[in-house]
Structure formats: structure tokens, C-alpha cells
Design an enzyme around this catalytic site. Structure first.
Site, PDB file in Angstrom:
ATOM      1  N   SER A 130     -50.246   0.280  17.878  1.00 26.46           N
ATOM      2  CA  SER A 130     -49.220   1.339  18.754  1.00 26.46           C
ATOM      3  C   SER A 130     -47.871   0.492  18.666  1.00 26.46           C
ATOM      4  O   SER A 130     -47.854  -0.832  18.605  1.00 26.46           O
ATOM      5  CB  SER A 130     -49.705   1.266  20.262  1.00 26.46           C
ATOM      6  OG  SER A 130     -48.540   1.998  20.777  1.00 26.46           O
ATOM      7  N   LYS A 185     -57.057   2.709  22.935  1.00 25.53           N
ATOM      8  CA  LYS A 185     -55.671   3.295  22.062  1.00 25.53           C
ATOM      9  C   LYS A 185     -55.583   4.605  22.476  1.00 25.53           C
ATOM     10  O   LYS A 185     -54.379   5.161  22.440  1.00 25.53           O
ATOM     11  CB  LYS A 185     -55.805   2.898  20.537  1.00 25.53           C
ATOM     12  CG  LYS A 185     -54.687   3.707  19.748  1.00 25.53           C
ATOM     13  CD  LYS A 185     -53.280   3.150  20.263  1.00 25.53           C
ATOM     14  CE  LYS A 185     -52.332   3.649  19.173  1.00 25.53           C
ATOM     15  NZ  LYS A 185     -51.962   5.063  18.909  1.00 25.53           N
ATOM     16  N   HIS A 188     -54.456   4.835  25.951  1.00 22.81           N
ATOM     17  CA  HIS A 188     -52.973   4.469  25.940  1.00 22.81           C
ATOM     18  C   HIS A 188     -52.283   5.497  25.404  1.00 22.81           C
ATOM     19  O   HIS A 188     -51.187   5.875  26.234  1.00 22.81           O
ATOM     20  CB  HIS A 188     -52.958   3.339  24.715  1.00 22.81           C
ATOM     21  CG  HIS A 188     -51.338   3.194  24.464  1.00 22.81           C
ATOM     22  ND1 HIS A 188     -50.799   4.022  23.575  1.00 22.81           N
ATOM     23  CD2 HIS A 188     -50.581   2.036  24.766  1.00 22.81           C
ATOM     24  CE1 HIS A 188     -49.510   3.457  23.425  1.00 22.81           C
ATOM     25  NE2 HIS A 188     -49.452   2.460  24.057  1.00 22.81           N
ATOM     26  N   ASN A 189     -52.702   6.625  24.537  1.00 22.13           N
ATOM     27  CA  ASN A 189     -51.645   7.581  24.095  1.00 22.13           C
ATOM     28  C   ASN A 189     -51.679   8.776  25.247  1.00 22.13           C
ATOM     29  O   ASN A 189     -50.696   9.214  25.462  1.00 22.13           O
ATOM     30  CB  ASN A 189     -52.204   8.163  22.715  1.00 22.13           C
ATOM     31  CG  ASN A 189     -52.000   7.326  21.603  1.00 22.13           C
ATOM     32  OD1 ASN A 189     -51.786   6.195  21.857  1.00 22.13           O
ATOM     33  ND2 ASN A 189     -51.848   7.918  20.512  1.00 22.13           N
ATOM     34  N   GLU A 192     -49.493   7.654  27.547  1.00 18.54           N
ATOM     35  CA  GLU A 192     -48.220   7.910  27.360  1.00 18.54           C
ATOM     36  C   GLU A 192     -47.684   9.147  27.276  1.00 18.54           C
ATOM     37  O   GLU A 192     -46.459   9.746  27.831  1.00 18.54           O
ATOM     38  CB  GLU A 192     -48.107   7.447  25.722  1.00 18.54           C
ATOM     39  CG  GLU A 192     -46.786   7.488  24.897  1.00 18.54           C
ATOM     40  CD  GLU A 192     -47.048   7.368  23.459  1.00 18.54           C
ATOM     41  OE1 GLU A 192     -47.554   6.304  23.109  1.00 18.54           O
ATOM     42  OE2 GLU A 192     -46.586   8.167  22.759  1.00 18.54           O
ATOM     43  N   LYS A 263     -50.247  15.170  18.281  1.00 20.26           N
ATOM     44  CA  LYS A 263     -50.654  14.990  17.215  1.00 20.26           C
ATOM     45  C   LYS A 263     -52.090  15.154  17.389  1.00 20.26           C
ATOM     46  O   LYS A 263     -53.217  15.360  16.652  1.00 20.26           O
ATOM     47  CB  LYS A 263     -50.282  13.468  16.580  1.00 20.26           C
ATOM     48  CG  LYS A 263     -49.422  13.661  15.727  1.00 20.26           C
ATOM     49  CD  LYS A 263     -49.336  12.423  14.774  1.00 20.26           C
ATOM     50  CE  LYS A 263     -48.387  12.541  13.676  1.00 20.26           C
ATOM     51  NZ  LYS A 263     -48.041  11.051  13.079  1.00 20.26           N
ATOM     52  N   HIS A 455     -78.909  26.332  43.613  1.00 18.02           N
ATOM     53  CA  HIS A 455     -78.627  25.067  42.856  1.00 18.02           C
ATOM     54  C   HIS A 455     -78.827  23.978  43.877  1.00 18.02           C
ATOM     55  O   HIS A 455     -78.908  22.580  43.375  1.00 18.02           O
ATOM     56  CB  HIS A 455     -77.277  24.899  42.402  1.00 18.02           C
ATOM     57  CG  HIS A 455     -77.212  26.006  41.100  1.00 18.02           C
ATOM     58  ND1 HIS A 455     -77.588  25.734  39.938  1.00 18.02           N
ATOM     59  CD2 HIS A 455     -76.092  26.913  40.923  1.00 18.02           C
ATOM     60  CE1 HIS A 455     -77.331  26.884  39.222  1.00 18.02           C
ATOM     61  NE2 HIS A 455     -76.360  27.640  39.873  1.00 18.02           N
TER      62      HIS A 455
HETATM   63  P1  ATR Z   1     -48.355   7.428   8.728  1.00 17.09           P
HETATM   64  O1  ATR Z   1     -48.817   8.013  10.133  1.00 17.09           O
HETATM   65  O2  ATR Z   1     -48.461   5.834   8.592  1.00 17.09           O
HETATM   66  O3  ATR Z   1     -46.972   8.113   8.201  1.00 17.09           O
HETATM   67  P2  ATR Z   1     -50.665   9.206   7.670  1.00 17.09           P
HETATM   68  O4  ATR Z   1     -50.181  10.766   7.492  1.00 17.09           O
HETATM   69  O5  ATR Z   1     -51.524   8.787   8.924  1.00 17.09           O
HETATM   70  O6  ATR Z   1     -49.478   8.360   7.668  1.00 17.09           O
HETATM   71  O7  ATR Z   1     -51.456   8.830   6.420  1.00 17.09           O
HETATM   72  C1  ATR Z   1     -50.824   8.925   5.179  1.00 17.09           C
HETATM   73  C2  ATR Z   1     -51.479   8.259   4.196  1.00 17.09           C
HETATM   74  O8  ATR Z   1     -52.989   8.495   3.751  1.00 17.09           O
HETATM   75  C3  ATR Z   1     -50.876   8.134   2.649  1.00 17.09           C
HETATM   76  O9  ATR Z   1     -51.002   6.749   2.318  1.00 17.09           O
HETATM   77  C4  ATR Z   1     -51.889   8.915   1.917  1.00 17.09           C
HETATM   78  O10 ATR Z   1     -51.832   8.731   0.649  1.00 17.09           O
HETATM   79  P3  ATR Z   1     -50.651   9.580  -0.336  1.00 17.09           P
HETATM   80  O11 ATR Z   1     -49.186   8.916  -0.280  1.00 17.09           O
HETATM   81  O12 ATR Z   1     -51.360   9.562  -1.732  1.00 17.09           O
HETATM   82  O13 ATR Z   1     -50.695  10.800   0.330  1.00 17.09           O
HETATM   83  C5  ATR Z   1     -53.134   8.481   2.634  1.00 17.09           C
HETATM   84  N1  ATR Z   1     -54.183   9.504   2.178  1.00 17.09           N
HETATM   85  C6  ATR Z   1     -54.448  10.678   2.857  1.00 17.09           C
HETATM   86  N2  ATR Z   1     -55.449  11.186   2.289  1.00 17.09           N
HETATM   87  C7  ATR Z   1     -56.178  10.406   1.531  1.00 17.09           C
HETATM   88  C8  ATR Z   1     -57.184  10.186   0.761  1.00 17.09           C
HETATM   89  N3  ATR Z   1     -58.215  11.325   0.730  1.00 17.09           N
HETATM   90  N4  ATR Z   1     -57.426   9.083   0.035  1.00 17.09           N
HETATM   91  C9  ATR Z   1     -56.729   8.072   0.188  1.00 17.09           C
HETATM   92  N5  ATR Z   1     -55.574   8.121   0.832  1.00 17.09           N
HETATM   93  C10 ATR Z   1     -55.204   9.069   1.346  1.00 17.09           C
END
Ligand code: ATR
Length: 480
Positions: A130, A185, A188-189, A192, A263, A455
Site C-alpha cells: 500500500s 490489505k 485496509h482498503n 480507507e 477498483k 425457525h
Molecule cells: P498498475 O496498478 O501497477 O498500474 P496493473 O493494471 O495492476 O498495473 O497491471 C498492469 C501490468 O500487468 C502490466 O505490466 C501488464 O503488462 P503489459 O505492460 O504487457 O500490458 C501486466 N499484465 C496484464 N496482463 C498480463 C498477462 N496476462 N501476462 C503478463 N502480464 C500481464
């Protein structure tokens, strides 16, 4: 390739890239890989001067670059992507290696992945990280879960890159086996979400009941930040409220669409709480408030519904009201933490994690979004009594919330009277009053259940389970 890398990071979007840089800045040789190689090359080109990176063009190159036992940190999207990456790497790794999942995984997935890798002799550390983009680079709060052996392999590394707490300790600790870290975690969120919603309600009341400008409310938040509410989120709030839009000259908060996104970890917190049967009403209200804000059509339908127009307060009343809102905010915050920690306690019992809540509070004190001065006291409460059934059972917190209750009630009733929504304040107060009520109307609910569904019910005056034949008024003892 000669294996010289101390640690590998695969997945180099915002979080992965910054975590890799953080590791390199601490003297680790970091092998880096990304599905789309351009991201990996950009990292090495832009930040290569910060430390030693080894550019891995494929998982095979990544594995070949790592010293044994290999330490691989996976920073890809939660869900299927994480499974895909683990499936790609697992056949290339050896027993004794350790895979760290630093994404926002659901704890049930972490449990499944840990068990599957354990079959192959590979350690798995499900790790909540985090602090957002900045935290990943400068020191996040780190919440690892996995076997003690897995943690031992990563402890020195995680210790080096974690946030430094006011007392000099690092914001990282082994929280328990398999899904414990990701569970903590997740909660935690959820907390948050509640913290942010409570702050938003405090702002909204001051804006619409006291009638103050965002800039003036920013001053109030600055003042609060010097007291018991001192926290990163209060500090951020003051900055946002003091900010003006360069184009329109309007307060920045007025030019942002009032629809908050999410998210998913807040939602998971509530879903999991429902499964565990733990009331986290404050966190739930925060999740629902975000969801309601995004229902534009529904809100348009409601715009014509009747309601009071808030009557703006005079200077003296506004000052008193501000104090009431501070008390409501603080007391409601304590309730949210009490609910979230209760949820962790329940999961810990269900899954046999043996999570120490003092340690949880301790690692939240730096690096993460909910960092706050008050967490020192939460840690102290659980250090004094690790089996505390609720944060509200701690005499210090019970005393504070008790002392805040009257102004808290006044703030909530003021909000109801003026028609300003304050769902999380109200839910927290209802939770407090439910805990202190000697009798709850649940007796009536249970009687209704017995009436229409047989019940059964338990009695206050004798043991056993009973059913009443409501047509004849005959009571039957169903079991002892
Ligand atoms: P953050 O929160 O760090 O911005 P995220 O959205 O959680 O990122 O994850 C994105 C990452 O997952 C990227 O590195 C993505 O790779 P690309 O740059 O090639 O898009 C990676 N990622 C997503 N799906 C994937 C998969 N099936 N295999 C390998 N890497 C993957």
C-alpha cells in the site's frame, strides 16, 4: 546468463516499475521483465542510472538471471493475469524458490495459489503493498502472508524497501500464512474507503450546513490535522480543498464530477464481511455511497423529491457545529477501525491465521494511505490486550468515543434535519448504539421468524430451543 540478480520483478506498470526502482536504489541487482518489452526497456533507459537492472526479454531469461533461491516479485494485474504469469514461471522455477504476488489479489486466490505452488515445493508470499505510486518508490507499507520460510527469504529485502515509521521501525511484518497478508490489505482498503467517506461527509456538512467555502474548510482540516485526527488523508483533503482550478478560477472540488469510482477491494471487504457474518456497516456505507454517486439517472429522478433546504449557520453556531463535526468524524473513524479489525479477527479465527492486531496496526502507521497518528494508540491497545474483543473494549477509545457521543448525535441529527446526507456518520452511530443497547429488537425479528417459518427461538429465562404453535399458543421444547 550468469545469475547475478538478487531479485526479479515481472510486471512493470506503475507499481511494478516503482517497486523495481526502489529495490535498485537500495543496492539490489534487479532483473526486470514485462509482457510488453517496451515497458521494460523504458525502465532501464530512463532509470538505469539509479542502480543495477538486468533486462530480461522473457521469463526464461528472467529465471536464468536470478540467484538461488530465486526471489521473483509478480506485479501484474490481479485475477487471471496473475494466474497466467504464475503458470508461465512455475515450470521454470525450482523447489525452494519463492514467488511474491505484490498485486491486489483476492485472499481466496492467494490461498489457492499458495497451496498449488507448495505442491511443487515453491514458496508463495501473498503480499499487500500500500502507498500507491509514491509509496512503491519511496517506501510502502508491506503486508506479507505465507509460510515463515517464504517470509524469511524476503524479509531483508522487504525491510529495506518498506516505509520508515516515526520510531524508526519498518512498515512490514509477517502477518500470517497463505491469504493473511492479502486479507489484511483488503480490509485496509475497506477502512480507507470509510475514512475517505467520513471525511467527505464532514466536508459536505461544513459546506452545506455551515455554509463555508472550500478554502475555509481547508483551514479547518489543517487545524484538525494538528490534533487527534492527524493523518495523511486529512492532510490531502486540506490540500485538495485549498486548490483552485486554473481554467475556471473555481474551487477545484467544484469542477470535478461528483461520481466516485472504485477498483473493487472495498466491495470485496464488504462481500467477505457478509460471508463471515461480521457487521462492517461503516465500510459498507462508504462502498454504497460511491456506488450511489455514480447512478446519474437515478439521481436525476430524485432531484425533484421534496426535502428541507439547509439553513446556513451564523458565525458562532458554525464554530460550535465545526466542533460537533470533528467529534462525529473522530468517533465514526474509531468505529470503522473497530469494524475492520473485527473482520480481520474473525477471518484469522476461521482460517487459523493467528494474526496479531497490534502488528497490523503497526504496519499501517507509515507508507500507506490510512497512515495516521491514532494508529499508535490502536497498536498500544492490542499490545496491552491482544485478545481485545473490540477496539471499543479498550478503555481509552471507549472513553473518547463516549465523550464524543453527544456532539456526534447533534451532528447526525443536524444532517438529518437539514437534509444533508451523512450515511457513514449515521451508520457508525447506529453501530455504537446497537452495541450499548441492553436489548435489541432482534427478539421481535426472531419471534416473527418462528411465527411464519417455525425457525425456533431461545429464551432469556431457560436453556433450550423452542417453537411456539402460534395457533394454539402451545410452546414446544425442540432441543436442549
Ligand atoms: P498498475 O496498478 O501497477 O498500474 P496493473 O493494471 O495492476 O498495473 O497491471 C498492469 C501490468 O500487468 C502490466 O505490466 C501488464 O503488462 P503489459 O505492460 O504487457 O500490458 C501486466 N499484465 C496484464 N496482463 C498480463 C498477462 N496476462 N501476462 C503478463 N502480464 C500481464
Amino acid at each position: 546468463m550468469h545469475p547475478t540478480a538478487h531479485v526479479g520483478v515481472t510486471g512493470l506498470a506503475v507499481m511494478g516499475r516503482n517497486l523495481a526502482r526502489n529495490l535498485a536504489r537500495h543496492g539490489y541487482t534487479v532483473a526486470v521483465h514485462n509482457r510488453t518489452p517496451a515497458r521494460m526497456r523504458a525502465l532501464v533507459t530512463d532509470f538505469g542510472h539509479e542502480g543495477t537492472f538486468i533486462a530480461a526479454e522473457s521469463p526464461v531469461e528472467m529465471v536464468a538471471a536470478l540467484q538461488r533461491p530465486r526471489r521473483l516479485i509478480v506485479m501484474v494485474q490481479a485475477g487471471q493475469a496473475t494466474d497466467d504469469v504464475i503458470a508461465e514461471y512455475a515450470p521454470l522455477l525450482d523447489p525452494g524458490d519463492v514467488v511474491v504476488d505484490g498485486g491486489n489479489a483476492h485472499f481466496a486466490d492467494t490461498r489457492r495459489r499458495e497451496a498449488a505452488l507448495r505442491e511443487r515445493g515453491i514458496h508463495f508470499l501473498g503480499t499487500g503493498i500500500s502507498g500507491g505510486e509514491e509509496g512503491a518508490l519511496d517506501g510502502p507499507s508491506i503486508m506479507p502472508g505465507g509460510s515463515p520460510q517464504a517470509y524469511q527469504l524476503l524479509a531483508p529485502v522487504l525491510n529495506d524497501i518498506a516505509a520508515v515509521m516515526p520510531d524508526g521501525a519498518r512498515a512490514v511484518a509477517h502477518l500470517g500464512p497463505d491469504g493473511a497478508g492479502h486479507f489484511v490489505k483488503m480490509v485496509h482498503n475497506g477502512i480507507e474507503y470509510a475514512d475517505m467517506q467520513l471525511i467527505a461527509e464532514a466536508y459536505h456538512l461544513l459546506r452545506h450546513a455551515a455554509g463555508w467555502s472550500p478554502a475555509r474548510i481547508a483551514e479547518v482540516f489543517r487545524r484538525w490535522n494538528a490534533g487527534r485526527l492527524n493523518s495523511y488523508l486529512i492532510e490531502v483533503t486540506a490540500e485538495v480543498l485549498a486548490h483552485y482550478d486554473a481554467d475556471s478560477g473555481l474551487p477545484f472540488v467544484d469542477v470535478i464530477a461528483d461520481a466516485a469510482e472504485q477498483k473493487g477491494t472495498g466491495r470485496w471487504t464488504v462481500q467477505t464481511a457478509l460471508d463471515l457474518g461480521i457487521p462492517v456497516s461503516g465500510i459498507a456505507e462508504a462502498v454504497f455511497a460511491r456506488s450511489l454517486s455514480g447512478h446519474t439517472a437515478l439521481r436525476a429522478t430524485g432531484a425533484a423529491l421534496p426535502g428541507p433546504a439547509p439553513t446556513l449557520l451564523g458565525e458562532r453556531d458554525a464554530a460550535r457545529f465545526t466542533d460537533q463535526v470533528e467529534q462525529a468524524l473522530y468517533a465514526s473513524k474509531v468505529i470503522s477501525y473497530a469494524q475492520g479489525l473485527h473482520q480481520i479477527q474473525a477471518a484469522s479465527e476461521t482460517y487459523g491465521w493467528n494474526i496479531d492486531l497490534a502488528t497490523v496496526a503497526a504496519v499501517w502507521r507509515a507508507g500507506c494511505i490510512i497512515r495516521a497518528a491514532f494508529l499508535d494508540r490502536v497498536r498500544d491497545a492490542y499490545t496491552t490486550d491482544p485478545a481485545l474483543p473490540s477496539l471499543l473494549a479498550d478503555p481509552g477509545f471507549a472513553g473518547e468515543v463516549g465523550a464524543a457521543q453527544l456532539p456526534w448525535r447533534l451532528a447526525v441529527s443536524h444532517a438529518a434535519r437539514d437534509g444533508v446526507p451523512a450515511p457513514a456518520f449515521a451508520a457508525a452511530l447506529a453501530y455504537y448504539d446497537s452495541l450499548r443497547s441492553p436489548r435489541l429488537p432482534a427478539a421481535l425479528t426472531q419471534a416473527q421468524r418462528d411465527y411464519f417459518g417455525a425457525h425456533t427461538y431461545r429464551r432469556t429465562d431457560r436453556p433450550g430451543t423452542f417453537h411456539t404453535r402460534w395457533d394454539t399458543d402451545r410452546t414446544e421444547l425442540k432441543s436442549n
